[in-house]
Design an enzyme around this catalytic site. Structure first.
Site, short mmCIF file in Angstrom:
data_model
loop_
_atom_site.label_atom_id
_atom_site.label_comp_id
_atom_site.label_asym_id
_atom_site.label_seq_id
_atom_site.Cartn_x
_atom_site.Cartn_y
_atom_site.Cartn_z
N PHE A 235 -49.04 42.52 26.82
CA PHE A 235 -47.66 42.90 26.65
C PHE A 235 -47.55 43.99 25.68
O PHE A 235 -46.93 43.96 24.52
CB PHE A 235 -46.65 41.75 26.24
CG PHE A 235 -47.03 40.56 27.20
CD1 PHE A 235 -46.06 40.72 28.33
CD2 PHE A 235 -47.68 39.65 26.84
CE1 PHE A 235 -46.27 39.36 29.25
CE2 PHE A 235 -47.85 38.30 27.77
CZ PHE A 235 -47.11 38.40 28.63
N ASN A 285 -49.26 43.09 35.66
CA ASN A 285 -48.74 42.11 35.23
C ASN A 285 -49.73 41.18 34.63
O ASN A 285 -50.92 40.73 34.96
CB ASN A 285 -48.33 41.23 36.49
CG ASN A 285 -47.61 40.04 36.26
OD1 ASN A 285 -47.77 39.20 35.16
ND2 ASN A 285 -46.55 39.63 37.02
N CYS A 346 -40.43 35.59 21.01
CA CYS A 346 -39.34 36.33 20.51
C CYS A 346 -37.98 35.50 20.74
O CYS A 346 -36.95 36.00 21.03
CB CYS A 346 -39.36 37.79 20.64
SG CYS A 346 -39.34 38.22 22.41
#
Ligand code: SAH
Length: 405
Positions: A235, A285, A346
């Site tokens: 990510f 992904n 988050c």
């Protein structure tokens, strides 16, 4: 004093407001005197009629009012915004000395609910998240111009929450001129921010200090007979953690993100810092990528996981927990003995307790023993008002990972 609509709060409620929480919930209201209109200023009083705060209303929301001031005589005008924004700037200058790029206004935590301002060098990128703030737009603009004298201001009001407030989504230049890409400095690294098309406002300032914490992990490899750590940054977005790892001495980094646009900017960032030879980029992904690498038997010294918020509501926590657990479990399995897992969430709904429990769950299933090296939240330009849990969304941890049998 102006003739404000008055919201009287129940006697038997949690004294949230008196504890510094800036929201009034529908369920706390005893009665309303006057007409309650969308975005209008209101007075908030206790059941005895004692003034508590001045705020703006949203009769359709569960959060019926948000606090702007604890001073009954406060005028909510341009000079109010100048004062508040100036204070927010001074706070950043104190805690991030020398920095020219930071989150300049962080909504409720800077006593300006519903307003986000990110400063990228000489430019500002703004999000107005509520009807009450939208109504005060001209004052906000005057405040920002007076305090920052920016070359340009860009609006990134492409946030779904605006529609819940009865506002449209919109983006575009609000003042002056704004280039699409702005170069900022973060911890000695040059980073391009795509303010038109990047995610949110283009850059995630909240991990600044946590990216710098990677330095802890990049030392000591030579003693082990290695040139440097092999790092996997999952990510990666525009390369935030990957760039830091390379800068602090990692031998080889793989940076993965599903967004082609983000990876494009990440590649430019690597070039800009002369780190392109040590970072490989992949559009993929992460869930598939981790599974594949496990199958291949690939190992790393450091695995970084900084996923988007999997849980956007309380009801989504269960599914999100599984998602977080899966990537953490796979991340642990890809580590060499004694390697390090760098992991974050988050999502506010994933509480710190739940986050730690999820990691321990994953460690149990992966037959690993973890030692905590570092635990933190968001950086200093994301202040937190004590007791306002909603502001406490980011969890960030570094663990040493050892095998158990
Ligand atoms: N670590 C980054 C911020 C990450 S934000 C930094 O330091 O700046 C979350 C990122 O996850 C976004 O860039 C988004 O494109 C990416 N993303 C979301 N779902 C993904 C998936 N399933 N696989 C890979 N990347 C994904």
């Amino acid at each position: 004093m102006k003739n404000y609509t008055k919201i009287f709060l129940q006697r038997k409620r949690k004294k949230r407001l008196e504890q510094g929480h800036p929201w009034v919930f529908q369920s706390e209201v005893e009665r309303i005197e006057g007409k309650l209109s969308l975005g209008e200023l209101v007075q908030i009083l206790n059941h005895q009629g004692v003034f508590l705060a001045l705020g703006y209303a949203n009769p359709k929301s569960q959060i019926i009012a948000r606090v702007l001031s604890y001073d009954p005589a406060e005028e909510i005008d341009a000079s109010f915004f100048i004062k508040r924004i100036q204070k927010a700037k001074e706070y950043r200058e104190r805690f991030l000395p020398g920095s020219r790029s930071y989150r300049a206004v962080y909504g409720e935590a800077d006593f300006l609910p519903g307003l986000i301002v990110d400063k990228y060098e000489d430019y500002l990128v703004v999000q107005i998240l509520s009807y009450g703030m939208e109504r005060l737009k001209s004052h906000i603009l005057e405040g920002l111009l007076t305090v920052f004298q920016p070359k340009g201001i860009y609006l990134r009001n492409d946030v779904p929450v605006r529609e819940l407030e009865g506002l449209q989504q919109e983006t575009g230049v609000w003042y002056g001129e704004v280039p699409r890409y702005i170069e900022i400095m973060e911890n000695d690294l040059r980073i391009l921010v795509d303010v038109y098309e990047g995610q949110k406002t283009g850059h995630f300032f909240d991990q600044r200090e946590n990216r710098a914490a990677l330095k802890l992990l990049m030392n000591g490899w030579k003693e082990k007979g290695k040139e440097g750590a092999e790092v996997l940054d999952c990510f990666s977005h525009t390369g935030g953690f990957a760039l830091h790892a390379a800068y602090y001495g990692a031998k080889e980094i793989t940076a993965v993100d599903i967004s082609e646009l983000a990876i494009e900017t990440a590649k430019r960032n690597a070039q800009l810092n002369g780190l392109q030879d040590r970072i490989r980029f992949e559009v993929a992904n992460v869930f598939d990528f981790l599974r594949e690498k496990e199958k291949e038997g690939r190992k790393y010294d450091v695995v970084i996981l900084d996923p988007p918020a999997f849980a956007k509501s309380r009801s989504a926590v269960k599914g999100a927990y599984r998602g977080y657990k899966e990537i953490n479990l796979r991340g642990m399995k890809l580590l060499r003995e004694g390697g390090f897992l760098v992991t974050a969430s988050c999502s506010y709904h994933m509480t710190p307790d739940l986050f730690v429990q999820m990691i321990q769950d994953a460690a149990f299933d992966a037959h690993k023993i973890l030692r905590l090296v570092y635990f933190a939240g968001a950086g200093k330009d994301h202040p937190e008002i004590a007791g306002v849990d909603e502001g406490h969304y980011l969890k960030f941890a570094i663990y040493e990972v050892r095998s158990r049998g």
